[in-house]
Design a protein around this motif. Structure first.
Motif, PDB file in Angstrom:
ATOM      1  N   ASP A 160      -4.691   9.355   2.436  1.00 20.70           N
ATOM      2  CA  ASP A 160      -4.117  10.602   1.619  1.00 20.70           C
ATOM      3  C   ASP A 160      -5.023  11.741   1.775  1.00 20.70           C
ATOM      4  N   ASP A 161      -4.145  12.818   1.901  1.00 20.78           N
ATOM      5  CA  ASP A 161      -5.064  14.134   1.971  1.00 20.78           C
ATOM      6  C   ASP A 161      -5.156  14.727   0.778  1.00 20.78           C
ATOM      7  N   ASP A 162      -4.781  14.135  -0.354  1.00 18.88           N
ATOM      8  CA  ASP A 162      -5.195  14.556  -1.915  1.00 18.88           C
ATOM      9  C   ASP A 162      -6.355  13.946  -2.555  1.00 18.88           C
ATOM     10  N   PRO A 163      -7.681  14.396  -2.419  1.00 17.40           N
ATOM     11  CA  PRO A 163      -8.881  13.413  -2.819  1.00 17.40           C
ATOM     12  C   PRO A 163      -8.691  12.789  -4.046  1.00 17.40           C
ATOM     13  N   PHE A 164      -7.985  13.458  -4.935  1.00  9.12           N
ATOM     14  CA  PHE A 164      -7.578  12.606  -6.271  1.00  9.12           C
ATOM     15  C   PHE A 164      -7.044  11.339  -6.272  1.00  9.12           C
ATOM     16  N   ILE A 165      -5.788  11.407  -5.355  1.00  7.52           N
ATOM     17  CA  ILE A 165      -5.148  10.175  -5.201  1.00  7.52           C
ATOM     18  C   ILE A 165      -5.886   9.206  -4.494  1.00  7.52           C
ATOM     19  N   LEU A 166      -6.654   9.603  -3.577  1.00 11.78           N
ATOM     20  CA  LEU A 166      -7.268   8.946  -2.561  1.00 11.78           C
ATOM     21  C   LEU A 166      -8.304   8.105  -3.654  1.00 11.78           C
ATOM     22  N   GLU A 196      -8.312   2.646  15.611  1.00 14.62           N
ATOM     23  CA  GLU A 196      -8.721   2.164  16.663  1.00 14.62           C
ATOM     24  C   GLU A 196     -10.060   1.425  16.701  1.00 14.62           C
ATOM     25  N   GLU A 197     -10.807   1.620  15.837  1.00 18.02           N
ATOM     26  CA  GLU A 197     -12.128   0.984  15.702  1.00 18.02           C
ATOM     27  C   GLU A 197     -12.296  -0.316  14.893  1.00 18.02           C
ATOM     28  N   ASN A 198     -11.432  -0.383  13.896  1.00 20.80           N
ATOM     29  CA  ASN A 198     -11.612  -1.609  13.035  1.00 20.80           C
ATOM     30  C   ASN A 198     -10.205  -2.280  13.070  1.00 20.80           C
ATOM     31  N   SER A 199     -10.104  -3.269  12.171  1.00 15.62           N
ATOM     32  CA  SER A 199      -8.932  -4.030  11.926  1.00 15.62           C
ATOM     33  C   SER A 199      -8.711  -4.261  10.452  1.00 15.62           C
ATOM     34  N   PHE A 200      -7.666  -3.981  10.328  1.00 11.38           N
ATOM     35  CA  PHE A 200      -6.964  -3.728   8.699  1.00 11.38           C
ATOM     36  C   PHE A 200      -5.979  -4.891   8.404  1.00 11.38           C
ATOM     37  N   ASP A 201      -6.000  -5.345   7.181  1.00  6.04           N
ATOM     38  CA  ASP A 201      -4.613  -6.154   6.790  1.00  6.04           C
ATOM     39  C   ASP A 201      -3.715  -5.206   6.413  1.00  6.04           C
ATOM     40  N   LEU A 202      -3.874  -4.236   5.874  1.00  2.76           N
ATOM     41  CA  LEU A 202      -2.769  -3.275   5.253  1.00  2.76           C
ATOM     42  C   LEU A 202      -3.277  -1.968   5.471  1.00  2.76           C
ATOM     43  N   VAL A 203      -2.263  -1.164   5.665  1.00  2.00           N
ATOM     44  CA  VAL A 203      -2.428   0.544   5.636  1.00  2.00           C
ATOM     45  C   VAL A 203      -1.402   1.203   4.576  1.00  2.00           C
ATOM     46  N   LEU A 204      -1.993   1.598   3.833  1.00  2.00           N
ATOM     47  CA  LEU A 204      -1.387   2.417   2.803  1.00  2.00           C
ATOM     48  C   LEU A 204      -1.417   3.961   3.009  1.00  2.00           C
ATOM     49  N   THR A 205      -0.247   4.734   3.399  1.00  2.00           N
ATOM     50  CA  THR A 205      -0.686   5.814   3.948  1.00  2.00           C
ATOM     51  C   THR A 205       0.367   6.942   3.375  1.00  2.00           C
ATOM     52  N   ASP A 206      -0.006   8.096   2.900  1.00  2.00           N
ATOM     53  CA  ASP A 206       0.607   9.059   2.520  1.00  2.00           C
ATOM     54  C   ASP A 206       1.512   9.599   3.849  1.00  2.00           C
ATOM     55  N   LEU A 207       2.638   9.961   3.443  1.00  2.00           N
ATOM     56  CA  LEU A 207       3.784  10.624   4.440  1.00  2.00           C
ATOM     57  C   LEU A 207       3.498  11.905   5.137  1.00  2.00           C
ATOM     58  N   GLY A 251       5.115  11.836  -2.205  1.00  2.00           N
ATOM     59  CA  GLY A 251       5.556  12.528  -3.134  1.00  2.00           C
ATOM     60  C   GLY A 251       6.652  13.384  -2.860  1.00  2.00           C
ATOM     61  N   PHE A 252       6.972  13.307  -1.646  1.00  2.00           N
ATOM     62  CA  PHE A 252       8.409  14.037  -0.924  1.00  2.00           C
ATOM     63  C   PHE A 252       9.280  12.817  -0.374  1.00  2.00           C
ATOM     64  N   GLY A 253       9.810  12.106  -1.145  1.00  2.00           N
ATOM     65  CA  GLY A 253      10.654  11.022  -0.931  1.00  2.00           C
ATOM     66  C   GLY A 253      12.116  11.584  -0.535  1.00  2.00           C
ATOM     67  N   LYS A 274       5.442   8.664  -5.017  1.00  2.00           N
ATOM     68  CA  LYS A 274       4.522   9.029  -5.825  1.00  2.00           C
ATOM     69  C   LYS A 274       5.032   9.973  -7.036  1.00  2.00           C
ATOM     70  N   PRO A 275       4.475   9.786  -7.994  1.00  2.72           N
ATOM     71  CA  PRO A 275       3.429   9.151  -8.493  1.00  2.72           C
ATOM     72  C   PRO A 275       3.962   7.679  -8.826  1.00  2.72           C
TER      73      PRO A 275
END
Length: 129
Positions: free
Chosen positions: A10-16, A44-55, A83-85, A104-105
């Protein structure tokens, strides 16, 4: 119990910060990315089980993060948070195999429920294979 690895974007530090703290309290291992470009590098460098991403982010948006994650691991769980659904972005995300889509929220309980339910489905798919 194995700790699930979550990439939070997320590009919002507070939400992150607030989401990361909540997820860590629930026992997840959280890696944070301040934008889509950083997220793609981490994927690319790691493996994750889940990605939660802002749009909505620059230079790489949530759809770009989703595509990269699924390209590297088609089984990875990706949840789009925005936040822009709008219907078009929701449909595009789901067509590209996003596992869930949240506005969001959102309440921490709702987010927690969606994450655990997506991870459960993922576990079942793995067991079937």
């Amino acid at each position: 119990m194995e700790k699930y690895k979550i990439l939070l974007v997320d590009d919002d530090p507070f939400i992150l910060q607030s989401i990361a703290v909540a997820l860590e309290q629930e026992g997840y291992h959280v890696t944070s990315a301040a934008d889509g470009k950083q997220a793609v590098e981490l994927i690319e460098e790691n493996s994750f089980d889940l990605v939660l991403t802002d749009l909505v982010m620059d230079p790489v948006d949530g759809i770009g993060v989703l595509k990269k994650a699924k390209e590297k691991d088609p089984e990875i769980v990706v949840i789009i948070l925005t936040g822009f659904g709008d219907l078009i972005s929701a449909i595009e995300a789901l067509r590209l195999d996003a596992d869930d889509y949240l506005l969001k929220p959102c309440e921490p309980e709702e987010l927690s429920f969606r994450i655990s339910s997506c991870l459960e489905k993922s576990e079942l798919k793995r067991k079937i294979k």
